[in-house]
Design an enzyme around this catalytic site. Structure first.
Site, PDB file in Angstrom:
ATOM      1  NE  ARG A 159      -1.961  -1.711   3.586  1.00  0.00           N
ATOM      2  CZ  ARG A 159      -2.397  -1.906   4.826  1.00  0.00           C
ATOM      3  NH1 ARG A 159      -3.631  -1.548   5.148  1.00  0.00           N
ATOM      4  NH2 ARG A 159      -1.630  -2.452   5.741  1.00  0.00           N
TER       5      ARG A 159
ATOM      6  CE  LYS B 263       0.655  -2.137   9.622  1.00  0.00           C
ATOM      7  NZ  LYS B 263      -0.510  -2.356  10.518  1.00  0.00           N
TER       8      LYS B 263
ATOM      9  CE1 TYR C  13      -5.487   2.447  10.255  1.00  0.00           C
ATOM     10  CE2 TYR C  13      -4.338   1.997   8.185  1.00  0.00           C
ATOM     11  CZ  TYR C  13      -5.511   2.213   8.887  1.00  0.00           C
ATOM     12  OH  TYR C  13      -6.711   2.202   8.224  1.00  0.00           O
TER      13      TYR C  13
ATOM     14  CG  HIS D  87      -2.131  -0.712  15.105  1.00  0.00           C
ATOM     15  ND1 HIS D  87      -3.473  -0.782  15.406  1.00  0.00           N
ATOM     16  CD2 HIS D  87      -2.039  -0.638  13.755  1.00  0.00           C
ATOM     17  CE1 HIS D  87      -4.172  -0.766  14.279  1.00  0.00           C
ATOM     18  NE2 HIS D  87      -3.326  -0.663  13.265  1.00  0.00           N
TER      19      HIS D  87
ATOM     20  CD  GLU E 164      -3.697   3.238  15.391  1.00  0.00           C
ATOM     21  OE1 GLU E 164      -2.803   3.198  16.259  1.00  0.00           O
ATOM     22  OE2 GLU E 164      -3.490   3.584  14.213  1.00  0.00           O
TER      23      GLU E 164
ATOM     24  CG  ASP F 210      -2.445  -4.495  12.855  1.00  0.00           C
ATOM     25  OD1 ASP F 210      -1.249  -4.700  12.646  1.00  0.00           O
ATOM     26  OD2 ASP F 210      -3.286  -4.412  11.945  1.00  0.00           O
TER      27      ASP F 210
END
Length: 370
Positions: free
Chosen positions: A15, A75, A94, A96, A118, A269
């Protein structure tokens, strides 16, 4: 503002943070966008498309990290990327953080301002930047599970949909949120027998109306223990926004599962919802624990990178524009929902669930917005 889009370096992460149309929109707003060479190639977005959109291609990640004010990724930054972050930069991706102490420590030391997709919220109480990837992960889970149930993949040799005269496979979905609902939808479409387990009576009512072919069970420890042992495919789709996932599936429960059954832990995740779950990658996606095949890939949607990239950009672009047009401080001051996304700023941890999970001091982001 100068905005940077690096090429993702996580295993099989194809991505990309911005698609060409998003770059064109930012350029129309007067911003400069630097894109690392090849950043979009895994999603079928070649460098020429970014140039046509007004972006500038640079050869190395070093140029992106050293020369931009806002970095847009997909990510979490891996260790080599975290070393390049510095004070005054804004990272939008993201993260996490709750189960990841090492990343948290590095971000705090860097002085960067890190806003996590998130934990951004909406006026409706949803998570608009997590939702599209949760939808995709949920839809992938039965597909992945079906593959690893095949005998040639080490599974029980079960066809989820069955055939006339032979019963279908049993799919148990733990959690009736976005991922769980989409997982149940696809599993039903494949012809499986589907049970959704959740602790919210309202969620179970919604599932019963939305998916009348699915069975619903209110989640208690005993109820979960009973339903898990019947599963050919167990899908963990439990989410506590920003926090570590609760370990609802115990090792003892996994021990009772059928030999060569499959557990797909979408919650990995955030640490995973089974005591037997540990992160895996697309290169090495599965392992066997207590006789059960575990699929715990931390970037599941990366497998369908083109679909995922466009779905993610549809959700993130308004927030990227706000951060670029207004600067991060004004943007979060004017938007309480974007402010929920602020996890780290200048060595301070600003996400309460992460602070609680790691036993760290917490700073209210409203103080920074003011």
């Amino acid at each position: 503002m100068r905005i940077g889009v690096p090429k993702e370096i996580k295993d099989h992460e194809d991505r990309v943070g911005l698609v060409p149309s998003s770059v064109a929109e930012l350029v129309r707003h007067g911003h400069e966008v630097l894109v690392e060479a090849g950043a979009g190639s895994g999603a079928g977005l070649e460098d020429e498309l970014y140039v046509s959109a007004g972006g500038r291609i640079v050869d190395t990640a070093e140029e992106i990290f050293s020369d931009t004010q806002l970095i847009v990724k997909v990510k979490e930054p891996l260790a080599p990327e975290r070393k390049r972050l510095h004070a005054g930069q804004v990272l939008f991706t993201y993260l996490h953080l709750a189960p990841d102490r090492e990343q948290t420590e590095d971000l705090l030391k860097s002085g960067v301002t890190a806003i996590a997709y998130e934990t951004v919220t909406s006026p409706f109480g949803t998570l608009p930047l997590l939702t599209p990837m949760s939808e995709i992960a949920g839809r992938l889970a039965p597909q992945v599970g079906a593959r690893y149930l095949e005998r040639t993949s080490g599974g029980r040799g079960v066809l989820l949909g069955g055939v006339p005269g032979v019963p279908p496979g049993e799919v148990v979905v733990l959690g009736g949120g976005v991922s769980g609902t989409h997982a149940a939808t696809i599993a039903l479409g494949m012809g499986a027998t589907v049970t959704v387990v959740d602790r919210s009576a309202e969620v179970l009512r919604r599932i019963a109306v939305q998916l009348p072919g699915a069975r619903t069970i209110f989640s208690t420890h005993d109820a979960l223990a009973q339903v898990v042992r019947r599963a050919d495919l167990l899908i963990g789709a439990v989410l506590v926004p920003g926090a570590a996932a609760p370990k609802l599936i115990t090792r003892d429960m996994v021990k009772t599962m059928k030999t060569a059954s499959v557990l797909v832990d979408i919650a990995i995740d955030q640490g995973g919802c089974s005591e037997t779950s540990r992160p895996t990658s697309h290169s090495h996606p599965v392992y066997v624990e207590e006789g059960v095949t575990h699929f715990c890939v931390t970037n599941m949607p990366g497998a369908v990178s083109r679909t995922s990239t466009f779905a993610l950009n549809n959700a993130t672009l308004p927030f990227v524009l706000a951060l670029a047009d207004k600067g991060w401080r004004r943007a979060i001051a004017e938007d309480a929902h974007l402010r929920e996304g602020l996890n780290v700023h200048a060595g301070k941890l600003t996400c309460r669930p992460v602070a609680e999970a790691q036993g760290r001091a917490y700073t209210d982001p409203e103080q920074l917005a003011a």
